[in-house]
Design a protein around this motif. Structure first.
Motif, PDB file in Angstrom:
ATOM      1  N   LEU A  46       0.832  -1.203   0.000  1.00  0.00           N
ATOM      2  CA  LEU A  46       0.000   0.000   0.000  1.00  0.00           C
ATOM      3  C   LEU A  46       0.866   1.252   0.000  1.00  0.00           C
ATOM      4  CD1 LEU A  46      -2.676   1.593   0.445  1.00  0.00           C
ATOM      5  CD2 LEU A  46      -2.405   1.142   2.884  1.00  0.00           C
ATOM      6  N   ILE A  47       1.913   1.242   0.813  1.00  0.00           N
ATOM      7  CA  ILE A  47       2.804   2.404   0.897  1.00  0.00           C
ATOM      8  C   ILE A  47       3.571   2.592  -0.408  1.00  0.00           C
ATOM      9  CG2 ILE A  47       4.839   3.318   2.085  1.00  0.00           C
ATOM     10  CD1 ILE A  47       3.745   1.815   4.611  1.00  0.00           C
ATOM     11  N   TYR A  48       4.042   1.492  -0.997  1.00  0.00           N
ATOM     12  CA  TYR A  48       4.760   1.599  -2.280  1.00  0.00           C
ATOM     13  C   TYR A  48       3.839   2.128  -3.380  1.00  0.00           C
ATOM     14  CZ  TYR A  48       7.937  -1.562   0.222  1.00  0.00           C
ATOM     15  OH  TYR A  48       8.761  -2.146   1.152  1.00  0.00           O
ATOM     16  N   LEU A  49       2.587   1.666  -3.369  1.00  0.00           N
ATOM     17  CA  LEU A  49       1.626   2.153  -4.365  1.00  0.00           C
ATOM     18  C   LEU A  49       1.375   3.647  -4.183  1.00  0.00           C
ATOM     19  CD1 LEU A  49      -0.417   1.720  -6.642  1.00  0.00           C
ATOM     20  CD2 LEU A  49      -2.087   1.015  -4.909  1.00  0.00           C
ATOM     21  N   LEU A  50       1.265   4.073  -2.938  1.00  0.00           N
ATOM     22  CA  LEU A  50       1.059   5.499  -2.670  1.00  0.00           C
ATOM     23  C   LEU A  50       2.257   6.316  -3.138  1.00  0.00           C
ATOM     24  CD1 LEU A  50      -0.643   7.736  -1.430  1.00  0.00           C
ATOM     25  CD2 LEU A  50       0.364   7.189   0.801  1.00  0.00           C
ATOM     26  N   ALA A  51       3.460   5.826  -2.864  1.00  0.00           N
ATOM     27  CA  ALA A  51       4.675   6.540  -3.300  1.00  0.00           C
ATOM     28  C   ALA A  51       4.750   6.591  -4.822  1.00  0.00           C
ATOM     29  CB  ALA A  51       5.910   5.859  -2.732  1.00  0.00           C
ATOM     30  N   LYS A  52       4.386   5.503  -5.470  1.00  0.00           N
ATOM     31  CA  LYS A  52       4.383   5.457  -6.935  1.00  0.00           C
ATOM     32  C   LYS A  52       3.378   6.453  -7.504  1.00  0.00           C
ATOM     33  CE  LYS A  52       3.717   2.072 -10.708  1.00  0.00           C
ATOM     34  NZ  LYS A  52       2.459   2.514 -11.314  1.00  0.00           N
ATOM     35  N   THR A  53       2.191   6.497  -6.899  1.00  0.00           N
ATOM     36  CA  THR A  53       1.150   7.429  -7.360  1.00  0.00           C
ATOM     37  C   THR A  53       1.587   8.874  -7.184  1.00  0.00           C
ATOM     38  OG1 THR A  53      -0.563   5.815  -6.780  1.00  0.00           O
ATOM     39  CG2 THR A  53      -1.260   8.109  -7.041  1.00  0.00           C
ATOM     40  N   VAL A  54       2.160   9.183  -6.025  1.00  0.00           N
ATOM     41  CA  VAL A  54       2.619  10.548  -5.755  1.00  0.00           C
ATOM     42  C   VAL A  54       3.725  10.948  -6.732  1.00  0.00           C
ATOM     43  CG1 VAL A  54       3.873  11.981  -4.084  1.00  0.00           C
ATOM     44  CG2 VAL A  54       1.971  10.550  -3.322  1.00  0.00           C
ATOM     45  N   SER A  55       4.684  10.047  -6.954  1.00  0.00           N
ATOM     46  CA  SER A  55       5.817  10.363  -7.838  1.00  0.00           C
ATOM     47  C   SER A  55       5.366  10.522  -9.288  1.00  0.00           C
ATOM     48  CB  SER A  55       6.877   9.268  -7.725  1.00  0.00           C
ATOM     49  OG  SER A  55       7.366   9.180  -6.397  1.00  0.00           O
ATOM     50  N   GLU A  56       4.434   9.686  -9.725  1.00  0.00           N
ATOM     51  CA  GLU A  56       3.913   9.803 -11.098  1.00  0.00           C
ATOM     52  C   GLU A  56       3.128  11.101 -11.273  1.00  0.00           C
ATOM     53  OE1 GLU A  56       1.742   6.188 -11.651  1.00  0.00           O
ATOM     54  OE2 GLU A  56       3.511   5.046 -12.295  1.00  0.00           O
ATOM     55  N   TYR A  57       2.360  11.469 -10.255  1.00  0.00           N
ATOM     56  CA  TYR A  57       1.609  12.729 -10.317  1.00  0.00           C
ATOM     57  C   TYR A  57       2.570  13.909 -10.398  1.00  0.00           C
ATOM     58  CZ  TYR A  57      -1.326  16.650  -8.949  1.00  0.00           C
ATOM     59  OH  TYR A  57      -1.974  17.864  -8.927  1.00  0.00           O
ATOM     60  N   ALA A  58       3.610  13.877  -9.560  1.00  0.00           N
ATOM     61  CA  ALA A  58       4.593  14.962  -9.566  1.00  0.00           C
ATOM     62  C   ALA A  58       5.255  15.093 -10.932  1.00  0.00           C
ATOM     63  CB  ALA A  58       5.638  14.710  -8.487  1.00  0.00           C
ATOM     64  N   GLU A  59       5.553  13.941 -11.552  1.00  0.00           N
ATOM     65  CA  GLU A  59       6.185  13.960 -12.875  1.00  0.00           C
ATOM     66  C   GLU A  59       5.283  14.613 -13.905  1.00  0.00           C
ATOM     67  OE1 GLU A  59       9.045  10.816 -15.096  1.00  0.00           O
ATOM     68  OE2 GLU A  59       7.033  10.070 -14.628  1.00  0.00           O
ATOM     69  N   LYS A  60       3.984  14.352 -13.800  1.00  0.00           N
ATOM     70  CA  LYS A  60       3.039  14.992 -14.725  1.00  0.00           C
ATOM     71  C   LYS A  60       3.050  16.507 -14.573  1.00  0.00           C
ATOM     72  CE  LYS A  60      -0.260  11.125 -14.823  1.00  0.00           C
ATOM     73  NZ  LYS A  60      -1.615  10.675 -14.400  1.00  0.00           N
ATOM     74  N   LYS A  61       3.368  16.969 -13.367  1.00  0.00           N
ATOM     75  CA  LYS A  61       3.397  18.407 -13.098  1.00  0.00           C
ATOM     76  C   LYS A  61       4.764  19.031 -13.390  1.00  0.00           C
ATOM     77  CE  LYS A  61      -0.842  18.672 -11.659  1.00  0.00           C
ATOM     78  NZ  LYS A  61      -1.861  19.406 -12.449  1.00  0.00           N
ATOM     79  N   GLY A  62       5.700  18.209 -13.883  1.00  0.00           N
ATOM     80  CA  GLY A  62       7.006  18.729 -14.262  1.00  0.00           C
ATOM     81  C   GLY A  62       8.110  18.512 -13.248  1.00  0.00           C
ATOM     82  N   ILE A  63       7.810  17.847 -12.150  1.00  0.00           N
ATOM     83  CA  ILE A  63       8.819  17.563 -11.130  1.00  0.00           C
ATOM     84  C   ILE A  63       9.466  16.214 -11.454  1.00  0.00           C
ATOM     85  CG2 ILE A  63       9.214  17.153  -8.657  1.00  0.00           C
ATOM     86  CD1 ILE A  63       6.576  18.774  -8.208  1.00  0.00           C
ATOM     87  N   PRO A  64      10.792  16.112 -11.480  1.00  0.00           N
ATOM     88  CA  PRO A  64      11.440  14.825 -11.770  1.00  0.00           C
ATOM     89  C   PRO A  64      10.945  13.723 -10.832  1.00  0.00           C
ATOM     90  CG  PRO A  64      13.057  16.582 -11.808  1.00  0.00           C
ATOM     91  CD  PRO A  64      11.791  17.188 -11.287  1.00  0.00           C
ATOM     92  N   TYR A  65      10.691  12.559 -11.401  1.00  0.00           N
ATOM     93  CA  TYR A  65      10.135  11.429 -10.654  1.00  0.00           C
ATOM     94  C   TYR A  65      10.992  11.094  -9.438  1.00  0.00           C
ATOM     95  CZ  TYR A  65       8.070   6.752  -9.928  1.00  0.00           C
ATOM     96  OH  TYR A  65       7.441   5.663  -9.394  1.00  0.00           O
ATOM     97  N   GLU A  66      12.307  10.970  -9.618  1.00  0.00           N
ATOM     98  CA  GLU A  66      13.182  10.573  -8.510  1.00  0.00           C
ATOM     99  C   GLU A  66      13.272  11.650  -7.439  1.00  0.00           C
ATOM    100  OE1 GLU A  66      14.275   7.695  -7.785  1.00  0.00           O
ATOM    101  OE2 GLU A  66      13.417   6.854  -9.609  1.00  0.00           O
ATOM    102  N   THR A  67      13.183  12.917  -7.847  1.00  0.00           N
ATOM    103  CA  THR A  67      13.170  13.995  -6.860  1.00  0.00           C
ATOM    104  C   THR A  67      11.949  13.882  -5.972  1.00  0.00           C
ATOM    105  OG1 THR A  67      14.375  15.501  -8.324  1.00  0.00           O
ATOM    106  CG2 THR A  67      13.088  16.510  -6.546  1.00  0.00           C
ATOM    107  N   ALA A  68      10.796  13.689  -6.608  1.00  0.00           N
ATOM    108  CA  ALA A  68       9.547  13.536  -5.853  1.00  0.00           C
ATOM    109  C   ALA A  68       9.609  12.312  -4.944  1.00  0.00           C
ATOM    110  CB  ALA A  68       8.365  13.432  -6.814  1.00  0.00           C
TER     111      ALA A  68
END
Length: 267
Positions: free
Chosen positions: A177-199
């Motif tokens: 559940l936590i990994y899925l949440l982190a994946k969702t947050v990082s993918e969302y950030a990437e859509k907004k222009g923030i590098p995935y690994e930074t997020a």
């Protein structure tokens, strides 16, 4: 006689072994292992353990037997091991959903001493969360051995045997559940222009800090939520969106499904 025998030498068994070896709780020569995979047997042998030829041999030659096999394989494993089981031995099982009664039935011995354990994968890095229950007839020394075994790679909490299925979504399955949440947050950030690994780095550090706040601040969950949330502010709107989207209920429903599956596997 080996002090500990592993039946199953997969990732979780490797994590447990790693903690034991790091802590010095047991020496390699005090342990043995069997796995159907020659590669996994060789891996454990490479760490100094005796690689045995069957689950029956591990059972015959070990004081404590750690069942680290998938629930779907438990019947075949215990059927093979049963003739070698004697009352002086203690079974430590990490097979999700498999009750002590089921293990006793498959062993053909109603008085078998069983310790049920629900670990999680962060054991691999020495940060596991482990729930344990003490079965009938298990002596203090035997339960202490099991607790020390898992304390070498994480935090251990004792719970009643009747709640071993209910604890699975709390610590056993919740890393997903936590990994899925982190994946969702990082993918969302990437859509907004923030590098995935930074997020991902920022979010992971936030998880670490938040966990420490929950464990060390002395504040309740709601008090900590209130510390972050200003009325009508950005966090308020985020939480409002989660509630409207059914987040709390979706989590509860997913946990119920997890527990139901555990009971199904136990049959």
């Amino acid at each position: 006689m080996y002090q500990l025998g592993f039946i199953g030498a997969g990732n979780m068994a490797s994590a447990i072994l790693g903690g034991v070896l790091r802590s010095g709780f047991l020496a390699p020569q005090q342990m043995c292992a069997f796995d159907v995979s020659p590669e996994r047997r060789a891996l454990f042998a490479g760490k100094g353990l005796a690689a045995l030829s069957s689950s029956a041999q591990v059972t015959a030659e070990s004081r404590f037997i750690l069942l680290a096999v998938k629930p779907q394989n438990i019947e075949a494993v215990l059927t093979e091991a049963a003739p070698a089981f004697t009352p002086d031995k203690t079974i430590i099982s990490i097979a999700a959903g498999i009750s002590a009664a089921c293990i006793r039935r498959l062993l053909g011995y109603k008085g078998a001493k069983i310790i049920l354990v629900m670990p999680n994968t962060p054991l691999l890095i020495g940060e596991g969360a482990v729930a344990m229950s003490r079965g009938e007839g298990v002596e203090d020394e035997e339960f202490s051995f099991a607790k020390n075994l898992f304390s070498a790679a994480g935090r251990v909490e004792e719970i009643p045997p009747s709640l071993m299925n209910e604890i699975i979504p709390v610590n056993g399955s919740s890393p997903a559940l936590i990994y899925l949440l982190a994946k969702t947050v990082s993918e969302y950030a990437e859509k907004k222009g923030i590098p995935y690994e930074t997020a991902n780095r920022l979010f992971c550090q936030t998880l670490i800090g938040s966990a420490r706040m929950m464990l060390q601040s002395g504040k309740s969950h709601q008090e900590l939520i209130d510390m972050v949330t200003s009325p009508g502010g950005t966090t308020y709107k985020m939480l409002d969106g989660l509630k409207e989207g059914g987040f709390p209920q979706a989590v509860e429903d997913s946990f119920d499904r997890c527990i139901q599956r555990a009971y199904e596997l136990g049959k």
